[in-house]
Design a protein around this motif. Sequence first.
Motif, short mmCIF file in Angstrom:
data_model
loop_
_atom_site.label_atom_id
_atom_site.label_comp_id
_atom_site.label_asym_id
_atom_site.label_seq_id
_atom_site.Cartn_x
_atom_site.Cartn_y
_atom_site.Cartn_z
N LYS A 53 0.57 -1.11 -0.17
CA LYS A 53 0.12 -0.38 0.38
C LYS A 53 0.60 1.29 -0.01
O LYS A 53 0.95 1.96 -0.47
CB LYS A 53 -0.97 0.51 1.11
N GLU A 54 2.00 1.58 1.06
CA GLU A 54 2.85 2.32 0.51
C GLU A 54 3.14 2.54 -0.69
O GLU A 54 4.07 3.94 -1.17
CB GLU A 54 3.82 2.27 2.05
N ALA A 55 3.97 1.40 -1.27
CA ALA A 55 5.02 1.23 -2.99
C ALA A 55 3.73 2.11 -3.77
O ALA A 55 4.35 3.24 -4.25
CB ALA A 55 5.48 0.38 -2.77
N ASN A 56 2.63 1.39 -3.31
CA ASN A 56 1.26 2.38 -4.49
C ASN A 56 1.79 3.41 -4.53
O ASN A 56 1.43 4.86 -5.19
CB ASN A 56 0.05 1.03 -4.45
N HIS A 57 1.30 4.25 -3.04
CA HIS A 57 1.18 5.28 -2.53
C HIS A 57 2.06 6.47 -2.76
O HIS A 57 1.88 7.14 -3.54
CB HIS A 57 0.92 5.66 -0.71
#
Length: 222
Positions: A197-201
Motif C-alpha cells: 500500500k505504501e509503495a503504491n501510494h
Amino acid sequence: MCIWTRCRRDGGHAAGEIASKMAVDLSAEKFSGHSGLFTQDEAELWLNHLIRGVNLHLYEYAEAHAECRGMGTTFAGALCTNEFITITSVGDSRIYIWNKGHLVKQITEDHTFVNELLKSGQITMEQAVDHPKRHILMRSLGTEPTIALDTSTFEWTNGSHILICSDGLTNKLSDEKLSEIMEDAKSLREKTDMMIKEANHSGGEDNISVVIISNDGDGDKE
C-alpha cells in the motif's frame, strides 16, 4: 524447510512473463523432489545447481522459440532451515534480513549498471537513487547459457525475519520505512499489505512483490 522465489519480468512483457513463471515452476518442482535435510555446504551446492539448471533451461527455451528470444527474469530465492538460511539472487530483486530493534539489512547485491558505478565510486548513493539508468541490469536469469552466482549462508535465529522483494517495492520505500513497518505489532500478512500500500501510494509504477518469512519463537510462520 522451504524455498521461496520472486521473479520480475525482464526482456519484454510477454517473454518476461514466461521466463518468470518457468523459473518459479521449475524451482518448485526441483524442491518438491528433494528429501532429507541440508547441511550448509549441501544447501549452497543444491541452490547453485538449481539456479544454473533453471538458467540453462530458460536460455534453451528462448533459443528454440523466436518470440521469446532475449527473455529473462530476475530471481531471488531462500532455502530456509531451522538453523540457517541460504540465499541467492540474480538481477535487482532483493533479500533483506531483519531483527527487532534493528534496521533491515540487504543481504543480496544488485546486479545493475548503477550499482557498478556506485561500487567504483563514480556516483554517490544520492545520485544512484534517481539515476536515469538505474533499471539497466548487468545480470538476469535466462539471457546467457551460463551465469555467475552470489550464494551465501546466514545464521537463522529465533526472531529473525527475511524479506524477499522486487525493486518495485524498494524503489519506493527506504530501509527506514521498511524497518518501521516491520516493528509494527501486526501479522506478517498485514505487514506485507502495508508495504505494498505504501509503495503504491508513492507511485507504484512497477511490479510490487514482497514475501516475509519469520523464524519466530512465538510460532508466527506466515
